[in-house]
Write a protein that holds these residues in place. Structure first.
Motif, PDB file in Angstrom:
ATOM      1  N   GLU A  76      14.090  -3.573  -9.787  1.00 60.04           N
ATOM      2  CA  GLU A  76      12.980  -3.395  -8.848  1.00 60.04           C
ATOM      3  C   GLU A  76      13.402  -3.722  -7.425  1.00 60.04           C
ATOM      4  OE1 GLU A  76       8.953  -4.336 -11.323  1.00 60.04           O
ATOM      5  OE2 GLU A  76      10.261  -6.029 -10.905  1.00 60.04           O
ATOM      6  N   ILE A  77      14.264  -4.719  -7.281  1.00 59.70           N
ATOM      7  CA  ILE A  77      14.767  -5.067  -5.960  1.00 59.70           C
ATOM      8  C   ILE A  77      15.738  -3.996  -5.474  1.00 59.70           C
ATOM      9  CG2 ILE A  77      16.138  -6.740  -4.662  1.00 59.70           C
ATOM     10  CD1 ILE A  77      14.960  -8.931  -6.380  1.00 59.70           C
ATOM     11  N   ASP A  78      16.587  -3.508  -6.366  1.00 61.02           N
ATOM     12  CA  ASP A  78      17.584  -2.508  -5.987  1.00 61.02           C
ATOM     13  C   ASP A  78      16.949  -1.206  -5.521  1.00 61.02           C
ATOM     14  OD1 ASP A  78      19.540  -4.319  -6.610  1.00 61.02           O
ATOM     15  OD2 ASP A  78      19.980  -3.478  -8.582  1.00 61.02           O
ATOM     16  N   ASP A  79      15.919  -0.733  -6.234  1.00 57.89           N
ATOM     17  CA  ASP A  79      15.334   0.560  -5.870  1.00 57.89           C
ATOM     18  C   ASP A  79      14.147   0.434  -4.912  1.00 57.89           C
ATOM     19  OD1 ASP A  79      13.121  -0.220  -7.392  1.00 57.89           O
ATOM     20  OD2 ASP A  79      13.692   0.976  -9.136  1.00 57.89           O
ATOM     21  N   GLY A  80      13.817  -0.803  -4.524  1.00 53.22           N
ATOM     22  CA  GLY A  80      12.764  -1.006  -3.542  1.00 53.22           C
ATOM     23  C   GLY A  80      11.356  -1.018  -4.100  1.00 53.22           C
ATOM     24  N   SER A  81      11.196  -0.785  -5.402  1.00 51.80           N
ATOM     25  CA  SER A  81       9.856  -0.755  -5.983  1.00 51.80           C
ATOM     26  C   SER A  81       9.202  -2.128  -6.017  1.00 51.80           C
ATOM     27  CB  SER A  81       9.902  -0.169  -7.399  1.00 51.80           C
ATOM     28  OG  SER A  81      10.714  -0.967  -8.253  1.00 51.80           O
ATOM     29  N   VAL A  82       9.990  -3.186  -5.789  1.00 57.34           N
ATOM     30  CA  VAL A  82       9.428  -4.533  -5.761  1.00 57.34           C
ATOM     31  C   VAL A  82       8.426  -4.680  -4.611  1.00 57.34           C
ATOM     32  CG1 VAL A  82      11.177  -5.575  -4.254  1.00 57.34           C
ATOM     33  CG2 VAL A  82      10.024  -6.978  -5.973  1.00 57.34           C
ATOM     34  N   VAL A  83       8.587  -3.843  -3.570  1.00 58.95           N
ATOM     35  CA  VAL A  83       7.666  -3.904  -2.434  1.00 58.95           C
ATOM     36  C   VAL A  83       6.236  -3.617  -2.888  1.00 58.95           C
ATOM     37  CG1 VAL A  83       7.068  -2.861  -0.210  1.00 58.95           C
ATOM     38  CG2 VAL A  83       9.465  -3.261  -0.800  1.00 58.95           C
ATOM     39  N   TYR A  84       6.087  -2.666  -3.806  1.00 58.00           N
ATOM     40  CA  TYR A  84       4.759  -2.349  -4.336  1.00 58.00           C
ATOM     41  C   TYR A  84       4.158  -3.557  -5.034  1.00 58.00           C
ATOM     42  CZ  TYR A  84       1.213  -0.422  -7.465  1.00 58.00           C
ATOM     43  OH  TYR A  84       0.045  -0.192  -8.143  1.00 58.00           O
ATOM     44  N   LEU A  85       4.986  -4.257  -5.808  1.00 57.32           N
ATOM     45  CA  LEU A  85       4.512  -5.436  -6.528  1.00 57.32           C
ATOM     46  C   LEU A  85       4.154  -6.550  -5.564  1.00 57.32           C
ATOM     47  CD1 LEU A  85       4.049  -6.730  -9.307  1.00 57.32           C
ATOM     48  CD2 LEU A  85       6.438  -7.458  -9.276  1.00 57.32           C
ATOM     49  N   LEU A  86       4.981  -6.721  -4.538  1.00 52.79           N
ATOM     50  CA  LEU A  86       4.744  -7.789  -3.582  1.00 52.79           C
ATOM     51  C   LEU A  86       3.535  -7.518  -2.687  1.00 52.79           C
ATOM     52  CD1 LEU A  86       8.416  -8.576  -2.471  1.00 52.79           C
ATOM     53  CD2 LEU A  86       7.011  -9.793  -4.141  1.00 52.79           C
TER      54      LEU A  86
END
Length: 239
Positions: A76-86
């Protein structure tokens, strides 16, 4: 501290078809090896210790910990999708703690269960060897999941670093270099296994009090630092 939605998404990411096949490969191999060894050598306590200690605890458990721990957050951190979670109204420690619980659960299921099955096949839990190594796998799963979840938050090469730790530090230096054994999750888990088994079949170079302190300390610190790192990522994104 635990969010069901984050947990569901993490389980889905970890237990997708491809990753589930990878997670299941080593446990299946362990059970096959146990069945072959039992068929060829019969029930033997020392053989059970060699297989469960040399393959299950020293190799299988840390590798599964790498896959589950880094896979819980690293992609999630690598592909940037963690931003949605955050972007959701969730506390960062809640996200980290939830992912840690999922990583621990997955590591335990794919390591402790096959360890128990293999131990029962090898010697039917004679001298409590199967139970001792199962408990060791459960204990080690907690520390490994926390360590590798932390790696997943601080490095894009978490899997590589995790495998280096698991295969070189734990399996090689942890077995050959006396000083390194004190800083080995494997040895800490073996200290717990020694207590469960009693006798001298299962041994550790670390005393149980020291092992307990290190297991708790590493798990807590790794979890805290992972949460701190995730909070820093959020701030960096906002800036």
């Amino acid at each position: 501290m635990y969010d069901p939605t984050v947990a569901r998404l993490t389980y889905r990411a970890l237990l997708g078809r491809r990753r589930a096949l990878i997670l299941g490969a080593l446990p299946l191999l362990l059970v096959v090896i146990a069945a072959v060894v039992r068929g060829l050598a019969g029930a033997d306590d020392q053989t059970a210790v060699n297989v469960l200690g040399g393959f299950a605890l020293a190799t299988m458990v840390p590798i599964i910990g790498v896959i589950a721990g880094t896979g819980a957050i690293g992609p999630e951190i690598d592909d940037g999708s963690v931003v949605y979670l955050l972007s959701k109204p969730l506390k960062r420690p809640t996200i980290v703690f939830t992912k840690l619980i999922v990583a621990i659960a997955v590591t335990m299921v794919f390591s402790a269960v096959p360890t128990l099955v293999a131990g029962l096949i090898l010697n039917g839990n004679g001298q409590h060897i199967a139970a001792a190594y199962t408990v060791a796998a459960l204990v080690a799963s907690i520390a490994y999941a926390a360590l590798f979840l932390l790696l997943g938050t601080v490095s894009r090469h978490a899997v590589v670093f995790g495998l280096v730790y698991a295969l070189i530090w734990e399996a090689l230096f942890g077995s050959l270099v006396p000083g390194a054994r004190t800083l080995s999750v494997q040895q800490w888990a073996l200290a717990v296994a020694h207590k469960v088994a009693g006798g001298d079949m299962v041994t550790s170079d670390v005393g149980l009090p020291t092992a307990t302190v290190f297991l708790v300390l590493v798990t807590v610190l790794a979890t805290w630092f992972a949460g701190h790192k995730l909070r820093s990522l959020t701030l960096a994104g906002e800036e």
